[in-house]
Design an enzyme around this catalytic site. Structure first.
Site, PDB file in Angstrom:
ATOM      1  N   SER A  13      -2.955  -8.192   1.637  1.00 19.62           N
ATOM      2  CA  SER A  13      -4.169  -8.970   1.332  1.00 19.62           C
ATOM      3  C   SER A  13      -5.226  -8.137   0.606  1.00 19.62           C
ATOM      4  CB  SER A  13      -4.753  -9.510   2.638  1.00 19.62           C
ATOM      5  OG  SER A  13      -4.965  -8.429   3.538  1.00 19.62           O
ATOM      6  N   GLY A  14      -4.907  -6.896   0.265  1.00 18.28           N
ATOM      7  CA  GLY A  14      -5.895  -6.024  -0.390  1.00 18.28           C
ATOM      8  C   GLY A  14      -5.799  -6.074  -1.908  1.00 18.28           C
ATOM      9  N   CYS A 129      -5.392   7.195  -8.127  1.00 16.93           N
ATOM     10  CA  CYS A 129      -5.498   6.405  -9.360  1.00 16.93           C
ATOM     11  C   CYS A 129      -6.247   7.124 -10.483  1.00 16.93           C
ATOM     12  CB  CYS A 129      -6.187   5.076  -9.060  1.00 16.93           C
ATOM     13  SG  CYS A 129      -7.679   5.227  -8.056  1.00 16.93           S
ATOM     14  N   GLN A 156     -15.346   6.069 -12.937  1.00 18.20           N
ATOM     15  CA  GLN A 156     -14.424   5.316 -12.087  1.00 18.20           C
ATOM     16  C   GLN A 156     -14.946   3.937 -11.681  1.00 18.20           C
ATOM     17  OE1 GLN A 156     -13.189   9.456  -9.993  1.00 18.20           O
ATOM     18  NE2 GLN A 156     -12.546   7.628  -8.910  1.00 18.20           N
ATOM     19  N   HIS A 245     -10.213   3.003 -14.802  1.00 18.89           N
ATOM     20  CA  HIS A 245     -10.821   4.335 -14.728  1.00 18.89           C
ATOM     21  C   HIS A 245     -10.728   5.000 -16.105  1.00 18.89           C
ATOM     22  CE1 HIS A 245     -11.139   3.802 -10.533  1.00 18.89           C
ATOM     23  NE2 HIS A 245     -10.233   4.650 -10.094  1.00 18.89           N
TER      24      HIS A 245
HETATM   25  N1  LIG Z   1      -7.884   0.501  -5.273  1.00 20.18           N
HETATM   26  C1  LIG Z   1      -7.271   1.387  -6.030  1.00 20.18           C
HETATM   27  O1  LIG Z   1      -7.507   1.488  -7.242  1.00 20.18           O
HETATM   28  C2  LIG Z   1      -6.233   2.296  -5.427  1.00 20.18           C
HETATM   29  C3  LIG Z   1      -5.504   3.129  -6.266  1.00 20.18           C
HETATM   30  C4  LIG Z   1      -4.557   4.012  -5.729  1.00 20.18           C
HETATM   31  C5  LIG Z   1      -4.345   4.010  -4.373  1.00 20.18           C
HETATM   32  N2  LIG Z   1      -5.090   3.197  -3.567  1.00 20.18           N
HETATM   33  C6  LIG Z   1      -4.809   3.225  -2.133  1.00 20.18           C
HETATM   34  O2  LIG Z   1      -4.169   1.988  -1.803  1.00 20.18           O
HETATM   35  C7  LIG Z   1      -4.534   1.592  -0.481  1.00 20.18           C
HETATM   36  C8  LIG Z   1      -5.111   0.179  -0.530  1.00 20.18           C
HETATM   37  O3  LIG Z   1      -6.280   0.183  -1.332  1.00 20.18           O
HETATM   38  P1  LIG Z   1      -7.024  -1.154  -1.745  1.00 20.18           P
HETATM   39  O4  LIG Z   1      -7.972  -0.770  -2.801  1.00 20.18           O
HETATM   40  O5  LIG Z   1      -6.048  -2.237  -1.992  1.00 20.18           O
HETATM   41  O6  LIG Z   1      -7.846  -1.480  -0.405  1.00 20.18           O
HETATM   42  P2  LIG Z   1      -8.426  -2.891   0.096  1.00 20.18           P
HETATM   43  O7  LIG Z   1      -8.654  -3.805  -1.043  1.00 20.18           O
HETATM   44  O8  LIG Z   1      -9.578  -2.534   0.971  1.00 20.18           O
HETATM   45  O9  LIG Z   1      -7.247  -3.488   1.003  1.00 20.18           O
HETATM   46  C9  LIG Z   1      -6.817  -2.837   2.166  1.00 20.18           C
HETATM   47  C10 LIG Z   1      -5.622  -3.576   2.754  1.00 20.18           C
HETATM   48  O10 LIG Z   1      -5.182  -2.874   3.920  1.00 20.18           O
HETATM   49  C11 LIG Z   1      -5.211  -3.742   5.046  1.00 20.18           C
HETATM   50  N3  LIG Z   1      -5.578  -2.982   6.248  1.00 20.18           N
HETATM   51  C12 LIG Z   1      -6.747  -2.382   6.517  1.00 20.18           C
HETATM   52  N4  LIG Z   1      -6.707  -1.789   7.743  1.00 20.18           N
HETATM   53  C13 LIG Z   1      -5.466  -2.038   8.234  1.00 20.18           C
HETATM   54  C14 LIG Z   1      -4.805  -1.719   9.460  1.00 20.18           C
HETATM   55  N5  LIG Z   1      -5.404  -1.015  10.419  1.00 20.18           N
HETATM   56  N6  LIG Z   1      -3.529  -2.152   9.646  1.00 20.18           N
HETATM   57  C15 LIG Z   1      -2.902  -2.864   8.672  1.00 20.18           C
HETATM   58  N7  LIG Z   1      -3.475  -3.200   7.494  1.00 20.18           N
HETATM   59  C16 LIG Z   1      -4.733  -2.793   7.282  1.00 20.18           C
HETATM   60  C17 LIG Z   1      -6.264  -4.803   4.695  1.00 20.18           C
HETATM   61  O11 LIG Z   1      -6.064  -5.966   5.484  1.00 20.18           O
HETATM   62  P3  LIG Z   1      -7.296  -7.029   5.758  1.00 20.18           P
HETATM   63  O12 LIG Z   1      -7.259  -7.970   4.579  1.00 20.18           O
HETATM   64  O13 LIG Z   1      -6.892  -7.666   7.039  1.00 20.18           O
HETATM   65  O14 LIG Z   1      -8.544  -6.230   5.841  1.00 20.18           O
HETATM   66  C18 LIG Z   1      -5.934  -5.003   3.218  1.00 20.18           C
HETATM   67  O15 LIG Z   1      -4.775  -5.793   3.074  1.00 20.18           O
HETATM   68  C19 LIG Z   1      -5.510   2.663   0.026  1.00 20.18           C
HETATM   69  O16 LIG Z   1      -4.799   3.604   0.764  1.00 20.18           O
HETATM   70  C20 LIG Z   1      -6.049   3.275  -1.249  1.00 20.18           C
HETATM   71  O17 LIG Z   1      -6.471   4.605  -1.066  1.00 20.18           O
HETATM   72  C21 LIG Z   1      -6.011   2.328  -4.047  1.00 20.18           C
END
Ligand SMILES: NC(=O)c1ccc[n+]([C@@H]2O[C@H](COP(=O)([O-])OP(=O)(O)OC[C@H]3O[C@@H](n4cnc5c(N)ncnc54)[C@H](OP(=O)(O)O)[C@@H]3O)[C@@H](O)[C@H]2O)c1
Length: 338
Positions: A13-14, A129, A156, A245
């Site tokens: 869902s993220g 990223c 970023q 970015h």
């Molecule tokens: N955003 C980027 O550009 C990017 C790039 C490279 C890597 N990342 C990495 O990718 C990961 C996700 O990033 P994002 O940007 O997609 O974050 P996000 O939009 O905040 O989404 C986080 C996701 O993780 C779930 N979650 C949070 N706490 C959890 C838990 N305790 N147990 C199970 N699921 C949980 C959330 O569920 P709910 O909907 O229930 O809150 C949501 O589905 C992170 O580790 C981040 O560092 C992100």
């Protein structure tokens, strides 16, 4: 008929999870059973294969039903499950930062170091990223001319910090346009207002004043290029861009080059779209949902004949996360590892 693969997505869902689902469908990844997970804090559903799927809180038993788990949630979730699942035979592709610097875990961008993928190492990390753009764009130049020193200034996007960061920028923009100034928000992802602003802080600072992001870019780039001695200096800046970015880089090489040799190397670098016309530089908006990395504004630096400058842009949610992970999964399928 390709073999069907049961796929779980932790963090479906993220921001990254949403793009992952979209890419798995668009690229026709052979998904069998589909298992989405969220935090379980509130009910959530995602659409995949034209069907609505309810997300659940992850557990080892539920994740183990998959052949392949994409981790796109938090470091803590990856910490709890990824190594155990890999030891139990499940392929895990982790977008969190938890295992990126673990010596036993390959950190992979397929067009740069697919050779790091091995059948016996079923947990694979995808990089931060921010450095992905530099790792892809400069890889062939590094191989040919050996980069010794690399200076990077980053610009970023807020989506790099997840969906709550996107919400902060959107709320601030709406407030500013209606009333002017910055709103008092109940929850702030960032230390300062981000609408019509920017700040040189991405994550906390260590005792030397270096931010978490600046340290990640340095350490992960050294690992991906297998070049521990390269000198890297970074200033990471958050800007009010929703997605994409950008990097301004200064690279000093050991070997000499001509601008024509750099241009021809960049034009042939896998995963890179190079713009040699200085007016056709890439922008984050134009890079949204595009695959690969883009670069332009190549020029010789004023400080040394062996130093050049380049502008690099990539979509942090695509090549910086979801697309890279799907490409790793495709590599596993193509090489009959999965
Ligand atoms: N955003 C980027 O550009 C990017 C790039 C490279 C890597 N990342 C990495 O990718 C990961 C996700 O990033 P994002 O940007 O997609 O974050 P996000 O939009 O905040 O989404 C986080 C996701 O993780 C779930 N979650 C949070 N706490 C959890 C838990 N305790 N147990 C199970 N699921 C949980 C959330 O569920 P709910 O909907 O229930 O809150 C949501 O589905 C992170 O580790 C981040 O560092 C992100």
């Amino acid at each position: 008929m390709p073999k069907k693969i049961n796929v779980a997505v932790a963090g479906a869902s993220g921001m990254v999870g949403g793009e992952l689902l979209d890419l798995l469908e668009k690229r026709r990844f052979p998904v069998g059973e589909f298992l989405p997970f969220n935090s379980g804090r509130k009910a959530g559903a995602v659409t995949f294969g034209k069907k609505k799927h309810l997300c659940r809180k992850p557990s080892f038993a539920a994740l183990k039903k998959a052949d392949l788990v994409f981790f796109a949630s938090t470091d803590d979730v990856s910490e709890r499950f990824a190594k155990k699942l890999a030891a139990a035979g499940v392929w895990c592709i982790d977008d969190s930062s938890r295992f990126r610097l673990d010596k036993t875990v390959p950190l992979v961008i397929p067009e740069v170091n697919a050779a790091a993928i091995e059948p016996g190492r079923r947990l694979i990390a995808g990089p931060n990223c921010t450095l992905t753009g530099a790792a892809v764009a400069l890889h062939d130049i590094h191989k040919k001319f050996r980069i010794e020193e690399l200076r990077i200034a980053t610009y970023q996007a807020v989506s790099g910090a997840g969906k709550s960061a996107m919400r902060q920028l959107e709320a601030e923009l709406k407030y500013y346009l209606k009333r002017g100034g910055a709103p008092e928000l109940k929850y702030r992802k960032f230390p300062h207002p981000i609408a019509f602003n920017l700040f040189p802080q991405v994550g906390g600072f260590d005792r030397n004043g270096v931010s978490v992001e600046e340290n990640k870019v340095e350490a992960e780039l050294k690992k991906i290029w297998a070049s521990p001695r390269i000198k890297i200096s970074v200033t990471a800046v958050r800007v009010p861009v929703l997605r994409g970015h950008s990097l301004s880089i200064w690279a000093k090489t050991r070997r000499r080059w001509t601008p024509a040799a750099l241009r021809s190397t960049l034009a042939k670098t896998p995963g890179l779209e190079f713009f040699s016309d200085p007016y056709k530089y890439p922008t984050p908006l134009a890079a949204v949902k595009t695959s690969g990395v883009k670069a332009g504004r190549l020029r010789v630096s004023g400080t040394s004949p062996r130093e050049f400058q380049l502008w690099i842009v990539s979509d942090n949610l695509y090549k910086g996360a979801a697309l890279n992970s799907v490409e790793i999964a495709e590599y596993l399928v193509k090489n009959e590892l999965l």
